[in-house]
Design a protein around this motif. Structure first.
Motif, short mmCIF file in Angstrom:
data_model
loop_
_atom_site.label_atom_id
_atom_site.label_comp_id
_atom_site.label_asym_id
_atom_site.label_seq_id
_atom_site.Cartn_x
_atom_site.Cartn_y
_atom_site.Cartn_z
N GLN A 94 -6.86 14.69 -77.88
CA GLN A 94 -7.03 13.32 -77.38
C GLN A 94 -5.79 12.88 -76.60
N LEU A 95 -4.61 13.17 -77.14
CA LEU A 95 -3.37 12.79 -76.46
C LEU A 95 -3.22 13.54 -75.15
N ARG A 96 -3.57 14.80 -75.14
CA ARG A 96 -3.49 15.58 -73.91
C ARG A 96 -4.44 15.02 -72.86
N ALA A 97 -5.64 14.64 -73.29
CA ALA A 97 -6.61 14.08 -72.35
C ALA A 97 -6.11 12.77 -71.75
N ALA A 98 -5.22 12.09 -72.47
CA ALA A 98 -4.66 10.82 -71.98
C ALA A 98 -3.38 11.03 -71.19
N GLY A 99 -2.94 12.29 -71.03
CA GLY A 99 -1.76 12.58 -70.21
C GLY A 99 -0.49 12.83 -71.00
N THR A 141 5.38 11.93 -66.97
CA THR A 141 6.81 12.22 -66.82
C THR A 141 7.54 10.92 -66.54
N ASP A 142 8.79 10.84 -67.00
CA ASP A 142 9.57 9.62 -66.78
C ASP A 142 10.15 9.62 -65.37
N PRO A 143 10.86 8.53 -64.96
CA PRO A 143 11.40 8.44 -63.60
C PRO A 143 12.35 9.58 -63.26
N GLN A 144 12.92 10.24 -64.25
CA GLN A 144 13.83 11.36 -64.00
C GLN A 144 13.08 12.70 -63.92
N GLY A 145 11.77 12.65 -64.08
CA GLY A 145 10.97 13.86 -63.98
C GLY A 145 10.81 14.62 -65.28
N ASN A 146 11.20 14.01 -66.40
CA ASN A 146 11.09 14.67 -67.71
C ASN A 146 9.74 14.35 -68.36
N GLY A 161 7.13 2.98 -65.65
CA GLY A 161 7.75 3.86 -64.68
C GLY A 161 7.36 5.32 -64.79
N TYR A 162 6.37 5.64 -65.63
CA TYR A 162 5.92 7.02 -65.78
C TYR A 162 4.90 7.38 -64.70
N THR A 163 4.89 8.62 -64.28
CA THR A 163 3.88 9.16 -63.37
C THR A 163 3.39 10.48 -63.95
N LYS A 164 2.26 10.95 -63.45
CA LYS A 164 1.72 12.22 -63.93
C LYS A 164 2.16 13.35 -63.03
N ASP A 165 2.53 14.48 -63.65
CA ASP A 165 2.94 15.63 -62.87
C ASP A 165 1.72 16.41 -62.39
N SER A 166 1.95 17.58 -61.80
CA SER A 166 0.87 18.36 -61.21
C SER A 166 -0.16 18.83 -62.23
N GLU A 167 0.21 18.87 -63.51
CA GLU A 167 -0.72 19.28 -64.56
C GLU A 167 -1.35 18.09 -65.27
N GLY A 168 -1.02 16.88 -64.81
CA GLY A 168 -1.64 15.69 -65.37
C GLY A 168 -0.95 15.12 -66.58
N PHE A 169 0.34 15.48 -66.80
CA PHE A 169 1.06 14.97 -67.95
C PHE A 169 2.11 13.94 -67.53
#
Length: 595
Positions: A440-445, A410-415, A400-408
């Motif tokens: 490496q973790l940042r590159a993966a979101g 976020t959970d379904p609540q936007g956190n 249920g995670y999606t990436k925000d505008s910076e590519g990181f």
């Protein structure tokens, strides 16, 4: 790009060595040269002084010498010079060496252990070391759950009995074939030290007792050295006039008249001190730093003369998850993080290729490698070294995670899923690994940060569960897989906020526990042990409470300018790990170069 970075790093080391090294007259016999301080302790010539680096860095509580305190690891002199172990273990030769003890025996079903103490062992004030000291220590630990080793003694010791002054019988709560090795053989890193009953029995609060009063002879051990100075940056131990081992002809008095543990602030500083003969033994160095230092001072050498120069440490480098904290309590999230980490890149950059990827928490010593090879199908099925960003995306979107505008993520609540990776500032390898893994973790979101902490702060955070991920190993197995598996048993679980010990993983899997319980009660050559070990390994890999990174090939430089007969692969009387209890053996075996 990597080649450019490596060349730049080498150039920086050369500049550090050139700028930090100021001439010191060889053999200078001033207290300034020997101890880095003025005249409040006697002058000892440099050639009679053995100087180690304190791998913990700055000592935040130099006045706390309580070896049972969970807030201290006394690997800056007390373990090595002042205290001694009942037995020592050389896992180069697989030899158990009696020291304060002279022997041991189990009953047929491993529910009783009898330890025979060596006749003639004395505390530094001349009092005899007897069965009463052992019995007092075990009961003290059992009665004070805040002390290190307390939970272990309560779990395994039903009672401890005096047979005579030199004989102690442990009645165990159940079969435990590894009891002696786990707690009294210094098999890995530390051991349960025995306290002098005639001193500790007079203490009202043993939990908060500092065990530090130089005028009263504290800390009191049976070893050949007494503490004479303890500061944030220096620990000084002077040789006793008498020592029981020399008195009874067990061992010669060690040659160094003074042993010092000093703080270094960086790899470049320790290299400069080694080049300038201000250190006889240092904490680890990278391949390029070691080669640069050796080129400046040919008396510097390591475990082997050729690449990778290092000694295979008992603890692979790894990242521990806080398994009691969401979302790190979710195996799928942990596997997503694992797929985001490129272990081979970490090896290539942080270790300069001088190591290999680790697939488990086990060092690849021969007996353990044979066991791992027999379970290769599981290592292939759950390959922690698989780097696959598509797998990361598949798992995270499925949760249920999606990436925000910076590519990181976020959970379904936007956190955002924030990850802070903490590590000890004195751990040279972790200092190099952390920024690589962060990127490496940042590159993966994953929004990752990394933070270096002094040892005392690091241990407080990990032991109380105040972290997301940290560098941390499981110093357990060197011959069979039980001890490392036991690190992850849920019996060590503490709720976040309560203090644990080095077994801070807070992972709960009752099926895994059941397998480990079978291993604890069974001899390693029993087929039931092997079956349980395989079952535990598969559950461990599924749940992934910890992410293995690489085998640690520690380059531990020695300097032969003042002292010779250091341990090497060709002279393996002990390991080169000068921060372990076994450094006692090293101190006893080095010889003055001038002789």
């Amino acid at each position: 790009m990597k080649k450019i970075s490596l060349l730049l790093a080498v150039a920086m080391v050369w500049m550090a060595l050139a700028s930090a090294c100021t001439p010191v007259t060889p053999g200078a016999s001033s207290s300034q040269a020997a101890s880095g301080a003025a005249s409040d302790i006697p002058t000892v010539a440099r050639e009679k002084t053995l100087i180690f680096e304190n791998i913990e860095g700055r000592v935040s509580e130099p006045g706390n010498q309580n070896p049972y305190s969970n807030s201290q690891y006394l690997d800056w002199g007390l373990w090595q010079a002042n205290q001694e172990s009942l037995f020592y273990y050389n896992y180069e030769t697989k030899e158990i060496m009696p020291w304060q003890a002279s022997g041991y025996s189990y009953n047929e079903d491993f529910t009783e252990l009898t330890i025979n103490l060596r006749d003639g062992v004395k505390w530094q004030d001349g009092e005899a070391f007897t069965a009463d000291d052992v019995i007092f220590t075990i009961n003290m630990l059992k009665e004070n759950p805040e002390l290190r080793y307390s939970s272990d003694m309560n779990e395994w010791v039903a009672s401890v009995e005096k047979v005579d002054d030199l004989t102690v019988k442990f009645v165990l709560t159940g079969p435990k074939p590894s009891f002696l090795n786990d707690y009294f053989v210094n098999e890995v890193w530390d051991t349960v030290p025995i306290a002098p009953e005639h001193i500790w029995s007079q203490v009202e609060d043993v939990v908060n007792f500092k065990n530090y009063d130089l005028e009263k002879g504290l800390p009191m051990g049976t070893g050949p050295y007494k503490l004479v100075r303890s500061t944030e940056t220096e620990q000084v131990y002077d040789r006793c006039e008498t020592w029981w081992g020399a008195e009874i002809g067990f061992e010669d008095m060690p040659e160094p008249e003074r042993c010092i543990w000093v703080t270094c602030t960086s790899e470049e500083v320790r290299a400069a001190k080694m080049v300038n003969n201000e250190l006889d033994s240092s904490w680890t160095m990278s391949v390029s730093t070691f080669e640069t230092a050796k080129a400046k001072n040919p008396n510097i050498f390591a475990w082997t003369d050729e690449l990778p120069y290092g000694y295979l440490d008992a603890c692979p480098s790894s990242i521990a998850f806080n398994n009691a904290k969401a979302p790190f309590d979710d195996p799928e999230i942990k596997w997503a993080i694992a797929y985001a980490v490129n272990q081979q890149e970490v090896v290539d950059i942080a270790a300069e290729g001088g190591s290999e990827v680790a697939l488990t928490m086990y060092p690849t010593y021969q007996s353990l490698k044979e066991w791992l090879d027999s379970n290769q199908d599981l290592l292939d099925k759950y390959n922690v070294a698989t780097y696959d960003l598509d797998k990361v995306n598949e798992i995270m979107t499925g949760k249920g995670y999606t990436k925000d505008s910076e590519g990181f993520w976020t959970d379904p609540q936007g956190n955002r899923l924030n990850i802070n990776l903490i590590y000890r500032s004195g751990e040279s390898l972790n200092v190099k690994e952390a920024p690589i893994i962060e990127q490496q973790l940042r590159a993966a979101g994953f929004y990752a940060t990394s933070q270096a902490l002094e040892s005392a702060v690091f241990y407080t955070k990990t032991y109380t569960g105040d972290f997301d991920m940290c560098f941390g190993g499981a110093l357990g197995s060197v011959s069979d897989p039980y001890a490392t598996m036991d690190f992850f048993h849920s019996k060590y679980y503490k709720p976040i906020g309560e203090t644990s010990d080095a077994r801070f993983y807070r992972w709960v899997n009752k099926d895994f526990d059941a397998y480990v319980d079978i291993m604890a009660a069974t001899a390693p050559d029993d087929p039931k042990f092997q079956e349980a070990a395989r079952g535990a390994l598969e559950l461990w890999l599924e749940g992934l409470p910890c992410l293995p990174l690489m085998q640690q090939m520690f380059i531990v430089p020695f300097n032969s300018t003042y002292w010779t007969n250091w341990p090497t692969s060709e002279n393996n009387y002990t390991s080169p790990t000068s921060w372990w209890y076994n450094c006692n053996l090293l101190i006893h075996n080095v010889h003055a170069a001038a002789a």
